[in-house]
Design an enzyme around this catalytic site. Structure first.
Site, PDB file in Angstrom:
ATOM      1  N   SER A 257       0.817  -1.214   0.000  1.00 12.76           N
ATOM      2  CA  SER A 257       0.000   0.000   0.000  1.00 12.76           C
ATOM      3  C   SER A 257       0.846   1.256   0.000  1.00 12.76           C
ATOM      4  CB  SER A 257      -0.917   0.010   1.232  1.00 12.76           C
ATOM      5  OG  SER A 257      -1.541   1.269   1.389  1.00 12.76           O
ATOM      6  N   LYS A 258       0.369   2.276  -0.722  1.00  9.13           N
ATOM      7  CA  LYS A 258       1.061   3.570  -0.744  1.00  9.13           C
ATOM      8  C   LYS A 258       0.979   4.251   0.622  1.00  9.13           C
ATOM      9  CE  LYS A 258      -3.000   5.926  -2.687  1.00  9.13           C
ATOM     10  NZ  LYS A 258      -3.540   6.635  -3.857  1.00  9.13           N
ATOM     11  N   ARG A 259       0.123   3.736   1.511  1.00  7.64           N
ATOM     12  CA  ARG A 259      -0.011   4.335   2.847  1.00  7.64           C
ATOM     13  C   ARG A 259       1.111   3.892   3.794  1.00  7.64           C
ATOM     14  NH1 ARG A 259      -5.077   2.912   1.098  1.00  7.64           N
ATOM     15  NH2 ARG A 259      -6.581   4.615   0.852  1.00  7.64           N
TER      16      ARG A 259
END
Length: 553
Positions: A257-259
């Site tokens: 995830s980009k998070r």
């Protein structure tokens, strides 16, 4: 009968940098277009005005170029189906939304967020998903104007046909049926006047003649709604072919995830003591209120702010975006090769493949249903192989780009010197490894930072400093410092002392660069030169003189 020309597209929203998942989507679309002699379109889906970030669109395009993924139509290139930014296509969307309203296939809604929340809570109480209650009589445009005048939000919903299940034909997963009532009537125009993603992408895909939609599995639930919209607006045109790629799992567990990157910084801030939040906000070029909101998990600043704050704290963030891998010293050839094998394989045992081989082998029928693992150890192994495979000149160009981006002092070197360095670093895993090994040559003598472990293990044990003093005298007495003469001198001294070469060479290495990792020591001395070499040795001896011991090694 002529075969239909393949047209694929990559349509990122500029809400963040190009994540490895997005890069894989772009790559698969580009590979399929190149494999079939078709066209690849880049379209920027920037209708979410609240979440767009100012640097994201440019960074996405820069990252695609770095990977070698060039679009045939899109921003900076143009084409017959522009504009390619959705924010510039509002008139087009309004036309098709009006068509649906006129045909009774869409309708106005006026609920406030509070009223929608109440409907959602009622659905939760019934333990069912929210399904918007379609009015028996659709509101008129006059009703919409009246609602606006009263300050109510006015949206438009698509009336999803309820007569039969919605069947999606997917290249990877085959036939998938969705119950129409589970889809529900969804918003196609928001209260700010902009279309939603689910509507705009359908209109654009049709008007841009897209034939294949290749995207992540997370979009599968969007497909039935988009498919019914297509059929409502463009019933005379066949549906595009849908392909939903498998999920990529992080080697730390969970979906990649980009998070992960902002989360790592947030966790570091929360668990660290005595952080000056005012200085941290200043480092990230954000105000203290935005920093507080970020720490609470309410908002996320633009990625340059995240990176700047991490650098300020000395926190290492996981590589998630393509630019992160660039800054960590990976090659674009490696990233393309590695990403291509996440959810696809060529049908044989090949793994290390240049781009020409990937294009020739790529086929949608070889995509897999099972999840793929983003194995960072495997990525390192791939990069090591590609560093070996690349022609020297190409590797040199990559290295020059890398040292420029990380603002390394090595940028002061000539191409001739850089090429020599690259050759000396044969077997390097990353461009970062090469930069670390040669950085000492391009910094001031008094800026050398000594690694504590290297000092204790090399200089302060086994008469390291005493041997260094002898090496200093021998180097000072040599007529010329060239590699063979330096090697002969160091090996001769080791033999004389009856110790391994490392006992002689490693103290010299630590004196020159502060660590035990550098270019080959003979080349290091020759490239640094007599004056700088002796100055660094003298500085080292002076710094640690209280530890010098006499006697044999």
């Amino acid at each position: 009968m002529m075969m239909e020309k393949v047209v694929t597209r990559f349509a990122p929203s500029p809400t963040g940098y190009l994540h490895v998942g997005g890069a894989r989507t772009a790559l698969f679309n580009w590979l399929w277009a190149r494999r079939t002699g078709g066209s690849f379109i880049l379209r920027i889906e920037d209708t979410d005005q609240k979440r767009n970030t100012p640097t994201a669109a440019k960074q996405v395009m820069d990252d695609l170029k770095w990977l070698g993924i060039q679009w045939d139509e899109g921003p900076e290139v143009g084409g017959p189906n522009g504009p390619y930014l959705q924010s510039q296509r509002k008139d087009i969307y309004d036309k098709y939304i009006q068509q649906l309203l006129d045909e009774g296939k869409a309708y106005y809604c006026f609920e406030t967020p509070e009223e929608l929340d109440a409907l959602r809570q009622e659905a939760e109480a019934r333990k069912s998903a929210l399904s918007y209650p379609r009015p028996q009589v659709f509101p008129t445009s006059e009703d919409a104007e009246k609602a606006r005048a009263e300050g109510r939000p006015v949206t438009v919903r698509f009336a999803v046909p309820q007569e039969a299940p919605i069947v999606v034909q997917d290249v990877v997963r085959g036939e998938i049926a969705f119950a129409a009532e589970e889809i529900g009537d969804f918003i196609i125009r928001k209260s700010d006047g902009f279309p939603t993603y689910n509507f705009a992408c359908v209109v654009d895909d049709r008007l841009m003649n897209v034939t294949h939609i290749i995207r992540g599995q997370e979009h599968l639930n969007n497909t039935p709604g988009q498919q019914t919209l297509w059929q409502a607006l463009f019933s005379d045109t066949p549906l595009p072919k849908y392909t939903h790629m498998s999920v990529t799992i992080s080697d730390s567990g969970g979906k990649l995830s980009k998070r992960e990157r902002p989360k790592a910084l947030r966790d570091a801030v929360k668990t660290s003591a005595d952080i000056d939040l005012e200085k941290l906000a200043e480092a990230g070029d954000i105000n203290p209120e935005d920093l507080e909101s970020f720490i609470k998990g309410e908002t996320t600043p633009d990625m340059p702010s995240i990176d700047a704050m991490a650098k300020h704290l000395g926190v290492s963030l996981p590589e998630i975006n393509i630019v992160d891998f660039f800054k960590s010293g990976y090659l674009p050839e490696t990233m393309v090769n590695f990403l291509a094998l996440l959810g696809w394989n060529p049908g044989d045992n090949r793994e290390i493949m240049p781009i020409e081989e990937l294009i020739k082998a790529f086929d949608l029928s070889r995509l897999t249903k099972s999840n793929s693992l983003f194995d960072r150890q495997k990525l390192i192994a791939f990069n090591t192989e590609h560093v070996k495979m690349l022609p020297e000149q190409r590797l040199l160009e990559h290295f020059k780009d890398y040292i420029k981006v990380i603002e390394s002092p090595v940028t002061s070197a000539s191409d001739e010197t850089l090429l020599r360095i690259v050759k000396l670093c044969e077997g390097a895993r990353t461009l970062a490894d090469i930069e670390r090994k040669c950085r000492f040559l391009f910094i001031d003598n008094d800026k050398i930072e000594y690694d504590d472990k290297a000092v204790k293990k090399v200089l302060l044990k086994s008469n390291g400093l005493a041997n260094l003093a002898i090496v200093r005298e021998k180097l000072a007495g040599m007529e010329e410092l060239y590699e063979q003469a330096i090697e002969q001198m160091l090996r001769g001294l080791a033999e004389e002392k009856q110790v391994g070469l490392g006992k002689i060479a490693q103290p010299l290495r630590v004196a020159l660069c502060g660590t035990t990792i550098s270019l080959p020591i003979f080349d290091s001395v020759q490239m640094l030169g007599r004056k700088n070499t002796l100055k660094r040795i003298d500085h080292t001896l002076q710094t640690f003189e209280t530890h010098i011991q006499g006697g044999p090694a």
